[in-house]
Motif scaffolding. Structure first.
Motif, mmCIF file in Angstrom:
data_model
loop_
_atom_site.group_PDB
_atom_site.id
_atom_site.type_symbol
_atom_site.label_atom_id
_atom_site.label_comp_id
_atom_site.label_asym_id
_atom_site.label_seq_id
_atom_site.Cartn_x
_atom_site.Cartn_y
_atom_site.Cartn_z
ATOM 1 N N SER A 3 1.355 10.334 4.481
ATOM 2 C CA SER A 3 1.134 8.891 4.526
ATOM 3 C C SER A 3 -0.291 8.570 4.061
ATOM 4 O O SER A 3 -1.192 9.409 4.172
ATOM 5 N N THR A 4 -0.480 7.350 3.543
ATOM 6 C CA THR A 4 -1.784 6.972 3.002
ATOM 7 C C THR A 4 -2.256 5.647 3.575
ATOM 8 O O THR A 4 -1.455 4.728 3.814
ATOM 9 N N LEU A 5 -3.557 5.567 3.777
ATOM 10 C CA LEU A 5 -4.215 4.325 4.166
ATOM 11 C C LEU A 5 -5.427 4.155 3.260
ATOM 12 O O LEU A 5 -6.372 4.948 3.318
ATOM 13 N N ILE A 6 -5.387 3.143 2.405
ATOM 14 C CA ILE A 6 -6.469 2.883 1.462
ATOM 15 C C ILE A 6 -7.116 1.547 1.815
ATOM 16 O O ILE A 6 -6.441 0.513 1.864
ATOM 17 N N ILE A 7 -8.416 1.580 2.078
ATOM 18 C CA ILE A 7 -9.168 0.376 2.446
ATOM 19 C C ILE A 7 -10.284 0.190 1.432
ATOM 20 O O ILE A 7 -11.155 1.043 1.291
ATOM 21 N N ASN A 8 -10.258 -0.920 0.723
ATOM 22 C CA ASN A 8 -11.271 -1.236 -0.271
ATOM 23 C C ASN A 8 -12.024 -2.487 0.147
ATOM 24 O O ASN A 8 -11.410 -3.506 0.479
ATOM 25 N N VAL A 55 -6.241 -3.797 1.967
ATOM 26 C CA VAL A 55 -5.655 -2.652 2.662
ATOM 27 C C VAL A 55 -4.280 -2.369 2.065
ATOM 28 O O VAL A 55 -3.467 -3.295 1.882
ATOM 29 N N ALA A 56 -4.022 -1.109 1.726
ATOM 30 C CA ALA A 56 -2.707 -0.681 1.251
ATOM 31 C C ALA A 56 -2.290 0.540 2.058
ATOM 32 O O ALA A 56 -2.957 1.569 2.018
ATOM 33 N N ASN A 57 -1.197 0.410 2.812
ATOM 34 C CA ASN A 57 -0.752 1.465 3.715
ATOM 35 C C ASN A 57 0.696 1.844 3.404
ATOM 36 O O ASN A 57 1.557 0.979 3.257
ATOM 37 N N LYS A 58 0.959 3.140 3.299
ATOM 38 C CA LYS A 58 2.311 3.657 3.140
ATOM 39 C C LYS A 58 2.522 4.737 4.191
ATOM 40 O O LYS A 58 1.848 5.763 4.184
ATOM 41 N N THR A 59 3.474 4.505 5.097
ATOM 42 C CA THR A 59 3.757 5.438 6.184
ATOM 43 C C THR A 59 5.182 5.969 6.044
ATOM 44 O O THR A 59 6.130 5.186 5.910
ATOM 45 N N ARG A 84 13.288 9.344 6.419
ATOM 46 C CA ARG A 84 14.424 8.418 6.480
ATOM 47 C C ARG A 84 13.955 6.966 6.544
ATOM 48 O O ARG A 84 14.714 6.058 6.224
ATOM 49 N N LEU A 85 12.710 6.761 6.992
ATOM 50 C CA LEU A 85 12.128 5.420 7.054
ATOM 51 C C LEU A 85 10.781 5.422 6.339
ATOM 52 O O LEU A 85 10.010 6.386 6.427
ATOM 53 N N ARG A 86 10.490 4.328 5.652
ATOM 54 C CA ARG A 86 9.194 4.123 5.031
ATOM 55 C C ARG A 86 8.691 2.729 5.407
ATOM 56 O O ARG A 86 9.428 1.741 5.250
ATOM 57 N N PHE A 87 7.464 2.663 5.899
ATOM 58 C CA PHE A 87 6.867 1.389 6.300
ATOM 59 C C PHE A 87 5.631 1.139 5.443
ATOM 60 O O PHE A 87 4.694 1.946 5.451
ATOM 61 N N TYR A 88 5.642 0.038 4.675
ATOM 62 C CA TYR A 88 4.544 -0.299 3.778
ATOM 63 C C TYR A 88 3.875 -1.593 4.252
ATOM 64 O O TYR A 88 4.552 -2.521 4.715
ATOM 65 N N VAL A 89 2.562 -1.653 4.110
ATOM 66 C CA VAL A 89 1.803 -2.875 4.401
ATOM 67 C C VAL A 89 0.728 -3.052 3.343
ATOM 68 O O VAL A 89 -0.030 -2.117 3.050
ATOM 69 N N ASP A 90 0.657 -4.249 2.768
ATOM 70 C CA ASP A 90 -0.434 -4.634 1.872
ATOM 71 C C ASP A 90 -1.074 -5.901 2.423
ATOM 72 O O ASP A 90 -0.356 -6.853 2.786
ATOM 73 N N ALA A 91 -2.398 -5.926 2.482
ATOM 74 C CA ALA A 91 -3.106 -7.080 3.031
ATOM 75 C C ALA A 91 -4.405 -7.294 2.283
ATOM 76 O O ALA A 91 -5.047 -6.336 1.830
ATOM 77 N N VAL A 92 -4.802 -8.561 2.152
ATOM 78 C CA VAL A 92 -6.032 -8.931 1.445
ATOM 79 C C VAL A 92 -6.699 -10.093 2.160
ATOM 80 O O VAL A 92 -6.030 -11.046 2.560
ATOM 81 N N ILE A 93 -8.016 -9.994 2.322
ATOM 82 C CA ILE A 93 -8.845 -11.136 2.714
ATOM 83 C C ILE A 93 -10.034 -11.147 1.761
ATOM 84 O O ILE A 93 -10.769 -10.157 1.681
ATOM 85 N N ILE A 140 -10.200 6.303 1.521
ATOM 86 C CA ILE A 140 -8.868 6.804 1.200
ATOM 87 C C ILE A 140 -8.467 7.811 2.264
ATOM 88 O O ILE A 140 -9.082 8.874 2.387
ATOM 89 N N GLY A 141 -7.450 7.486 3.068
ATOM 90 C CA GLY A 141 -7.053 8.334 4.185
ATOM 91 C C GLY A 141 -5.643 8.875 4.041
ATOM 92 O O GLY A 141 -4.732 8.172 3.605
ATOM 93 N N LEU A 142 -5.471 10.156 4.401
ATOM 94 C CA LEU A 142 -4.156 10.793 4.456
ATOM 95 C C LEU A 142 -3.840 11.177 5.904
ATOM 96 O O LEU A 142 -4.735 11.585 6.652
ATOM 97 N N TYR A 143 -2.572 11.056 6.298
ATOM 98 C CA TYR A 143 -2.196 11.423 7.666
ATOM 99 C C TYR A 143 -0.708 11.713 7.755
ATOM 100 O O TYR A 143 0.077 11.380 6.860
ATOM 101 N N GLN A 144 -0.317 12.359 8.859
ATOM 102 C CA GLN A 144 1.078 12.610 9.199
ATOM 103 C C GLN A 144 1.355 12.036 10.573
ATOM 104 O O GLN A 144 0.619 12.321 11.529
ATOM 105 N N VAL A 145 2.398 11.233 10.685
ATOM 106 C CA VAL A 145 2.771 10.695 11.995
ATOM 107 C C VAL A 145 3.314 11.804 12.881
ATOM 108 O O VAL A 145 2.976 11.906 14.060
ATOM 109 N N ASP A 146 4.155 12.649 12.315
ATOM 110 C CA ASP A 146 4.744 13.777 13.046
ATOM 111 C C ASP A 146 4.308 15.061 12.357
ATOM 112 O O ASP A 146 4.717 15.349 11.227
#
Length: 405
Positions: free
Chosen positions: A113-118, A131-135, A141-150, A98-104
């Motif tokens: 922002s969050t990056l969760i990898i299970n 993978v579930a990512n919310k930036t 003003r902008l939100r970029f989301y990515v969800d991915a599964v293998i 479970i990762g937290l970060y700031q782009v700026d």
């Protein structure tokens, strides 16, 4: 599609599906709870508890689960491993990062922002990573989301509709190879509204199909399914936090169009309607949350894209994958009790139904659910949750990151 992916984080009693085992073992959660609520009736016990609490706090700090955010790191991760066992996957191990970060770093408006990898692996060969990512960007003003599964893991199919899904003898088991990717970009158009576009790719292939005594038509499982679509989303979002809201509401319409021109095997549409509200209760820190959620499809819908109830997010207490049909509607309410330190409890109830047509949704075929859960704050506004849900003739035990809704 979130309700379909949510099944990747659940652990079921006797009917466990793939991703529930992605998080930490119950022993660690129970230890953290014991350190917070231990009996201090004697000096000897108190010393032992302090020593135990220090050991546990040290372990959690080494794993990054210190409840704090270190902005000096590019991504501040908590990594939580845990063993698991269930009859379908045998013994295995799961890891949640479970990762937290700031782009700026100068951005004082955007949420973290969050990056969760299970990920998980089991002795009988089941493997998976989600993978579930919310930036959050540009002063939110902008939100970029990515969800991915293998993943390659056990799956169940009971047919379509309430009547078929209720019959235990209709169970069909198989190994499902899944690949999915869903990126989306959301732009703020007013103080509390967004419009978004995205794409959705899903591939599912069933192997080792075991029909047992089932009489339902499961012939569609023989062929792989590929769905590729474009999405348009509009919402009103006044929540104080996307990750762990304590106040505000979310009203959202998400429409997806899957077409052969995009690479999909069939043409169909999906509309998801969502209304969620969060009420802060006085100065206690408690929250009353409730939600109404509908998912409605039209066209040639493949088996893996049918609306589904159950799993770790939609009607906890039912095996995700068992209750499927083209149209779905549910409501759920949850009381989130704030305890001392980084601990909490939740209590919920709800009901949902499904049918092949909207006008056939019936109060006589509702699936009720109720349950209780424990929360532990790993990072600011990021909770691990341990839930026990009870349905009508079914039950579920879940480890997840963040709230069900």
């Amino acid at each position: 599609m979130l309700q379909h992916r949510a099944k990747l984080y659940q652990t079921k009693q006797h009917k466990t599906k793939l991703g529930s085992h992605l998080l930490l073992s119950s022993s660690l959660l129970l230890m953290t709870g014991q350190s917070a609520f231990a009996d201090t009736g004697s000096q000897t016990d108190e010393s032992a508890n302090v020593e135990q609490g220090g050991w546990i706090d040290g372990l959690l700090e080494n794993l990054g689960a210190d409840g704090e955010y270190n902005q000096d790191k590019m991504i501040d991760f908590s990594v939580l491993p845990g063993p698991f066992y269930n009859p379908e996957m045998s013994f295995g191990v799961g890891v949640s990062a479970i990762g937290l970060y700031q782009v700026d770093k100068e951005d004082q408006v955007s949420q973290l922002s969050t990056l969760i990898i299970n990920g998980f692996a089991s002795a009988n060969g089941a493997l998976g990573i989600a993978v579930a990512n919310k930036t959050f960007l540009q002063q939110d003003r902008l939100r970029f989301y990515v969800d991915a599964v293998i993943a390659d893991a056990p799956e169940v199919y009971y047919g379509r509709g309430y009547d078929e899904n209720r019959q235990d003898d209709n169970k069909v088991t198989f190994d499902n190879q899944q690949v999915s990717l869903a990126p989306s970009l959301r732009k703020r158009i007013s103080a509390q509204s967004f419009i978004g576009i995205g794409m959705d790719f899903n591939y599912n292939s069933a192997d080792d199909i075991d029909r047992g005594q089932s009489m339902v038509d499961s012939s569609m499982l023989v062929e792989s399914s590929r769905s590729v679509g474009a999405s348009l989303l509009v919402n009103y979002d006044s929540r104080d936090s996307v990750l762990s809201p304590r106040s505000g509401r979310l009203v959202e319409l998400d429409s997806k169009w899957y077409r052969q021109e995009f690479g999909s095997q069939t043409d169909f549409n999906v509309q998801s309607l969502l209304y969620s509200e969060y009420l802060s209760i006085g100065e206690s820190g408690d929250v009353l949350a409730w939600q109404v959620h509908g998912r409605f499809t039209q066209g040639d819908v493949p088996w893996d894209q049918l609306s589904a109830l159950g799993g770790g997010g939609l009607l906890r207490g039912y095996n995700s994958g068992r209750y499927r049909d083209e149209q779905m509607l549910l409501a759920q309410v949850e009381y989130r009790l704030n305890l001392s330190g980084r601990h909490g409890m939740v209590f919920w109830g709800g009901a949902g139904g499904l049918a092949d047509n909207i006008d056939k949704l019936s109060a006589d075929e509702l699936l009720p659910t109720a349950g209780v859960g424990y929360r532990f704050e790993v990072k600011p506004k990021v909770n691990l949750r341990l839930d026990m849900g009870f349905g009508n003739g079914d039950s579920g035990f879940y480890f997840n990151v963040n709230e069900a809704f």
